[in-house]
Design a protein around this motif. Structure first.
Motif, PDB file in Angstrom:
ATOM      1  N   GLN A   1       0.842  -1.191   0.000  1.00 15.97           N
ATOM      2  CA  GLN A   1       0.000   0.000   0.000  1.00 15.97           C
ATOM      3  C   GLN A   1       0.881   1.246   0.000  1.00 15.97           C
ATOM      4  O   GLN A   1       1.733   1.419   0.849  1.00 15.97           O
ATOM      5  CB  GLN A   1      -0.898   0.014   1.227  1.00 15.97           C
ATOM      6  CG  GLN A   1      -1.772   1.240   1.333  1.00 15.97           C
ATOM      7  CD  GLN A   1      -2.551   1.276   2.622  1.00 15.97           C
ATOM      8  OE1 GLN A   1      -2.447   0.376   3.447  1.00 15.97           O
ATOM      9  NE2 GLN A   1      -3.319   2.328   2.806  1.00 15.97           N
ATOM     10  N   VAL A   2       0.628   2.087  -0.989  1.00 17.65           N
ATOM     11  CA  VAL A   2       1.396   3.321  -1.086  1.00 17.65           C
ATOM     12  C   VAL A   2       0.839   4.339  -0.095  1.00 17.65           C
ATOM     13  O   VAL A   2      -0.366   4.551  -0.010  1.00 17.65           O
ATOM     14  CB  VAL A   2       1.345   3.889  -2.508  1.00 17.65           C
ATOM     15  CG1 VAL A   2       2.053   5.241  -2.563  1.00 17.65           C
ATOM     16  CG2 VAL A   2       1.974   2.914  -3.493  1.00 17.65           C
ATOM     17  N   LEU A   3       1.734   4.957   0.621  1.00 11.78           N
ATOM     18  CA  LEU A   3       1.334   5.957   1.603  1.00 11.78           C
ATOM     19  C   LEU A   3       2.234   7.171   1.472  1.00 11.78           C
ATOM     20  O   LEU A   3       3.461   7.048   1.468  1.00 11.78           O
ATOM     21  CB  LEU A   3       1.443   5.379   3.008  1.00 11.78           C
ATOM     22  CG  LEU A   3       0.720   6.105   4.138  1.00 11.78           C
ATOM     23  CD1 LEU A   3      -0.779   6.151   3.877  1.00 11.78           C
ATOM     24  CD2 LEU A   3       1.021   5.417   5.472  1.00 11.78           C
ATOM     25  N   LEU A   4       1.607   8.334   1.345  1.00 12.51           N
ATOM     26  CA  LEU A   4       2.328   9.596   1.316  1.00 12.51           C
ATOM     27  C   LEU A   4       1.821  10.432   2.488  1.00 12.51           C
ATOM     28  O   LEU A   4       0.621  10.672   2.595  1.00 12.51           O
ATOM     29  CB  LEU A   4       2.089  10.341   0.002  1.00 12.51           C
ATOM     30  CG  LEU A   4       2.447   9.597  -1.286  1.00 12.51           C
ATOM     31  CD1 LEU A   4       2.057  10.430  -2.513  1.00 12.51           C
ATOM     32  CD2 LEU A   4       3.927   9.261  -1.328  1.00 12.51           C
ATOM     33  N   VAL A   5       2.736  10.855   3.334  1.00  9.54           N
ATOM     34  CA  VAL A   5       2.339  11.597   4.533  1.00  9.54           C
ATOM     35  C   VAL A   5       3.083  12.919   4.582  1.00  9.54           C
ATOM     36  O   VAL A   5       4.307  12.950   4.706  1.00  9.54           O
ATOM     37  CB  VAL A   5       2.631  10.781   5.810  1.00  9.54           C
ATOM     38  CG1 VAL A   5       2.206  11.582   7.040  1.00  9.54           C
ATOM     39  CG2 VAL A   5       1.911   9.444   5.774  1.00  9.54           C
ATOM     40  N   GLU A   6       2.307  13.989   4.484  1.00 13.14           N
ATOM     41  CA  GLU A   6       2.890  15.327   4.524  1.00 13.14           C
ATOM     42  C   GLU A   6       2.995  15.842   5.958  1.00 13.14           C
ATOM     43  O   GLU A   6       2.207  15.458   6.826  1.00 13.14           O
ATOM     44  CB  GLU A   6       2.032  16.322   3.724  1.00 13.14           C
ATOM     45  CG  GLU A   6       1.807  15.957   2.281  1.00 13.14           C
ATOM     46  CD  GLU A   6       0.515  15.201   2.049  1.00 13.14           C
ATOM     47  OE1 GLU A   6       0.002  15.224   0.922  1.00 13.14           O
ATOM     48  OE2 GLU A   6       0.017  14.572   3.024  1.00 13.14           O
ATOM     49  N   SER A   7       3.938  16.731   6.161  1.00 15.33           N
ATOM     50  CA  SER A   7       4.082  17.400   7.448  1.00 15.33           C
ATOM     51  C   SER A   7       4.772  18.738   7.218  1.00 15.33           C
ATOM     52  O   SER A   7       5.291  19.000   6.125  1.00 15.33           O
ATOM     53  CB  SER A   7       4.898  16.548   8.426  1.00 15.33           C
ATOM     54  OG  SER A   7       6.188  16.303   7.921  1.00 15.33           O
ATOM     55  N   GLY A   8       4.747  19.567   8.234  1.00 17.17           N
ATOM     56  CA  GLY A   8       5.462  20.838   8.166  1.00 17.17           C
ATOM     57  C   GLY A   8       4.591  22.053   7.937  1.00 17.17           C
ATOM     58  O   GLY A   8       5.085  23.182   7.934  1.00 17.17           O
ATOM     59  N   GLY A   9       3.300  21.842   7.725  1.00  9.99           N
ATOM     60  CA  GLY A   9       2.416  22.980   7.543  1.00  9.99           C
ATOM     61  C   GLY A   9       2.173  23.698   8.858  1.00  9.99           C
ATOM     62  O   GLY A   9       2.612  23.270   9.917  1.00  9.99           O
ATOM     63  N   GLY A  10       1.473  24.807   8.760  1.00  6.59           N
ATOM     64  CA  GLY A  10       1.164  25.568   9.964  1.00  6.59           C
ATOM     65  C   GLY A  10       0.778  26.988   9.648  1.00  6.59           C
ATOM     66  O   GLY A  10       0.534  27.344   8.491  1.00  6.59           O
ATOM     67  N   LEU A  11       0.744  27.793  10.700  1.00  7.69           N
ATOM     68  CA  LEU A  11       0.415  29.207  10.573  1.00  7.69           C
ATOM     69  C   LEU A  11       1.710  30.005  10.575  1.00  7.69           C
ATOM     70  O   LEU A  11       2.541  29.851  11.479  1.00  7.69           O
ATOM     71  CB  LEU A  11      -0.469  29.637  11.739  1.00  7.69           C
ATOM     72  CG  LEU A  11      -0.826  31.124  11.821  1.00  7.69           C
ATOM     73  CD1 LEU A  11      -1.646  31.547  10.613  1.00  7.69           C
ATOM     74  CD2 LEU A  11      -1.578  31.398  13.122  1.00  7.69           C
ATOM     75  N   VAL A  12       1.860  30.845   9.582  1.00  7.09           N
ATOM     76  CA  VAL A  12       3.087  31.634   9.463  1.00  7.09           C
ATOM     77  C   VAL A  12       2.728  33.038   8.990  1.00  7.09           C
ATOM     78  O   VAL A  12       1.738  33.216   8.262  1.00  7.09           O
ATOM     79  CB  VAL A  12       4.083  30.958   8.497  1.00  7.09           C
ATOM     80  CG1 VAL A  12       3.522  30.874   7.090  1.00  7.09           C
ATOM     81  CG2 VAL A  12       5.429  31.646   8.510  1.00  7.09           C
TER      82      VAL A  12
END
Length: 126
Positions: A1-12
């Protein structure tokens, strides 16, 4: 199963920078072109950047070309998007994508990409 997990977003704040990360699993990472798209509220999903399998070729949408850097680490199955001088119009959910088809050119069409992450929210305040 292919999984792509993003991170690093937020309020700036406007003028700031962010580095988005995407961890890929379940695929032979170096066989895939990787891309980033974004979708702002009430707008269609739009292409941001793509990077070739080796990382040598990169393609950016004109609106971010001077402010963005896409990179990848094939040893870690990671792709990154660094965005500088953030603007309120950069506010969107940012998605990591993977394209397995070997093409002559990097694609900016969402229909070319086979796998998508869940997205990470980036909010830029003015």
């Amino acid at each position: 199963q292919v999984l792509l997990v993003e991170s690093g977003g937020g309020l700036v704040q406007a003028g700031g920078s962010l580095r988005l990360s995407c961890a890929a699993s379940g695929l032979t990472f170096s066989d895939y072109v990787m891309g980033w798209f974004r979708q702002a509220p009430g707008k269609e999903r739009e292409f941001v950047a793509a990077i070739s399998r080796s990382g040598e070729s990169k393609y950016y949408t004109p609106s971010v070309k001077d402010r963005c850097t896409i990179s990848r680490d094939n040893a870690k199955n990671m792709v990154y998007l660094q965005i500088h001088v953030l603007k309120p119009e950069d506010t969107a959910v940012y998605y990591c994508t993977a394209d397995r088809v070997r093409r002559l050119l990097l694609s900016d069409s969402q229909y070319a990409y086979d796998y998508w992450g869940q997205g990470t929210q980036v909010t830029v305040s003015s």
